[in-house]
Design a protein around this motif. Structure first.
Motif, mmCIF file in Angstrom:
data_model
loop_
_atom_site.group_PDB
_atom_site.id
_atom_site.type_symbol
_atom_site.label_atom_id
_atom_site.label_comp_id
_atom_site.label_asym_id
_atom_site.label_seq_id
_atom_site.Cartn_x
_atom_site.Cartn_y
_atom_site.Cartn_z
ATOM 1 N N GLY A 1 0.808 -1.212 0.000
ATOM 2 C CA GLY A 1 0.000 0.000 0.000
ATOM 3 C C GLY A 1 0.844 1.265 0.000
ATOM 4 N N ARG A 2 0.278 2.311 -0.551
ATOM 5 C CA ARG A 2 0.907 3.632 -0.551
ATOM 6 C C ARG A 2 -0.074 4.665 0.003
ATOM 7 N NH1 ARG A 2 4.656 1.031 -0.525
ATOM 8 N NH2 ARG A 2 6.412 0.910 -1.999
ATOM 9 N N TYR A 3 -0.814 4.243 1.015
ATOM 10 C CA TYR A 3 -1.869 5.061 1.586
ATOM 11 C C TYR A 3 -1.450 5.720 2.904
ATOM 12 C CZ TYR A 3 -2.246 0.611 4.042
ATOM 13 O OH TYR A 3 -1.944 -0.524 4.749
ATOM 14 N N ARG A 4 -0.226 5.487 3.364
ATOM 15 C CA ARG A 4 0.191 5.999 4.666
ATOM 16 C C ARG A 4 1.391 6.931 4.522
ATOM 17 N NH1 ARG A 4 0.812 2.035 9.773
ATOM 18 N NH2 ARG A 4 2.728 1.278 8.777
ATOM 19 N N GLU B 1 -4.514 7.982 3.903
ATOM 20 C CA GLU B 1 -5.276 8.511 2.776
ATOM 21 C C GLU B 1 -6.161 7.408 2.192
ATOM 22 O OE1 GLU B 1 -2.005 11.806 1.267
ATOM 23 O OE2 GLU B 1 -1.863 9.742 0.515
ATOM 24 N N ALA B 2 -7.293 7.812 1.648
ATOM 25 C CA ALA B 2 -8.212 6.868 1.021
ATOM 26 C C ALA B 2 -8.673 7.434 -0.310
ATOM 27 C CB ALA B 2 -9.418 6.608 1.924
ATOM 28 N N SER B 3 -8.895 6.540 -1.257
ATOM 29 C CA SER B 3 -9.355 6.938 -2.583
ATOM 30 C C SER B 3 -10.251 5.838 -3.126
ATOM 31 C CB SER B 3 -8.161 7.154 -3.515
ATOM 32 O OG SER B 3 -7.550 5.913 -3.825
ATOM 33 N N GLU C 1 -7.978 2.830 -3.618
ATOM 34 C CA GLU C 1 -7.234 2.231 -2.512
ATOM 35 C C GLU C 1 -7.842 2.655 -1.185
ATOM 36 O OE1 GLU C 1 -2.614 1.298 -1.557
ATOM 37 O OE2 GLU C 1 -3.079 3.391 -2.001
ATOM 38 N N GLN C 2 -8.305 1.674 -0.406
ATOM 39 C CA GLN C 2 -8.811 1.988 0.921
ATOM 40 C C GLN C 2 -7.647 2.367 1.830
ATOM 41 O OE1 GLN C 2 -10.744 -1.574 2.251
ATOM 42 N NE2 GLN C 2 -8.855 -2.723 2.526
ATOM 43 N N GLY C 3 -7.932 3.188 2.833
ATOM 44 C CA GLY C 3 -6.921 3.562 3.805
ATOM 45 C C GLY C 3 -7.007 2.658 5.015
ATOM 46 N N GLU D 1 -10.764 0.222 8.319
ATOM 47 C CA GLU D 1 -10.415 0.964 7.117
ATOM 48 C C GLU D 1 -11.265 2.234 6.993
ATOM 49 O OE1 GLU D 1 -11.260 -2.190 7.207
ATOM 50 O OE2 GLU D 1 -9.525 -3.354 6.525
ATOM 51 N N TRP E 1 -8.692 11.842 4.051
ATOM 52 C CA TRP E 1 -7.602 11.400 4.922
ATOM 53 C C TRP E 1 -8.036 11.415 6.385
ATOM 54 C CZ3 TRP E 1 -7.069 16.219 2.326
ATOM 55 C CH2 TRP E 1 -7.138 17.350 3.162
#
Length: 236
Positions: free
Chosen positions: A58-61, A142-144, A147-149, A214, A225
């Motif tokens: 993941g690249r959400y943090r 971050e969430a989109s 991609e869930q956060g 999540e 976010w």
């Protein structure tokens, strides 16, 4: 458990339940937080570097990290160093030296951060209790739509320390992000959502597992976010 605001009730809740909750309004009052100081404090979360160590890909943090030594309530910042956890506590990202961008000195000097650190020292490391290793983490999840956060991708966990403070800084355009509390034997002890700036949870890490579900965008067309501060104390 309802919010725990008085000093005696904080200590009683920690002793009885292993955790305590404090409302953002109570924390603002207790720490004597001025709005301009909080605004500068919260704005610093806009400048976090990516967490490149996520074993789930993941690249959400995003995060920054700092360490301190604490004795008799006095915290001294230490040279920048990696964050490390055993896989016993973090099966996803443990047993790896993880280097994150350091917390900016201006963020540490902000009166809000100074008040939070003093509050932690008062409750976690009173005078005469010996030496403590303190770590401070700024997190943005971050969430989109793509991609869930995941605030705690390792699931329900302990941090491998003695005491933990978790403070919500901001939720922007997100739903869910429910905090769950459990016992080491797997029993569920409760769940709640930190929703307002300053909402805080204190944890006895020996007795309590914690995790956060999540997050997802309310409006998929807008950035989303969840910003949080985590401070841990470990006796040394």
């Amino acid at each position: 458990m309802s919010d725990t605001d008085s000093l005696s009730r904080i200590e009683a809740a920690l002793a009885r339940d292993g955790y305590a909750r404090l409302s953002g309004s109570a924390m603002f009052d207790r720490l004597d937080i001025a709005e301009p100081d909080w605004a500068a404090f919260a704005t610093s979360w806009r400048h976090l570097g990516p967490d490149l160590y996520m074993a789930d890909g993941g690249r959400y943090r995003r995060r920054r990290h700092a360490t301190f030594a604490c004795r008799d309530g006095v915290l001294t910042r230490q040279p920048h160093q990696p964050h490390w956890q055993s896989r016993d506590y973090n099966p996803l990202n443990g047993d790896v030296q993880r280097w994150f961008d350091p917390v900016d000195p201006a963020t540490i000097a902000n009166p809000v951060m100074q008040a939070i650190l003093a509050f932690c020292a008062d409750h976690f490391a009173p005078a005469g209790s010996g030496a403590w290793h303190v770590e401070l983490h700024q997190f943005r999840i971050e969430a989109s739509p793509d991609e869930q956060g995941r605030p705690t991708p390792e699931g329900m966990h302990r941090d491998g320390v003695d005491r933990v403070l978790v403070m919500l800084v901001e939720r922007c355009n997100v739903r869910e992000g429910v905090t769950r509390i459990g016992a080491p034997d797997g029993r569920a002890l409760g769940e709640f959502t930190l929703t307002d700036p300053g909402d805080t949870m204190l944890i006895d890490d020996h007795r309590i597992l914690h995790g956060v579900t999540e997050i997802h965008p309310l409006d998929p067309a807008r950035p989303a976010w969840r910003d949080a501060l985590v401070v841990t104390f470990a006796a040394v």
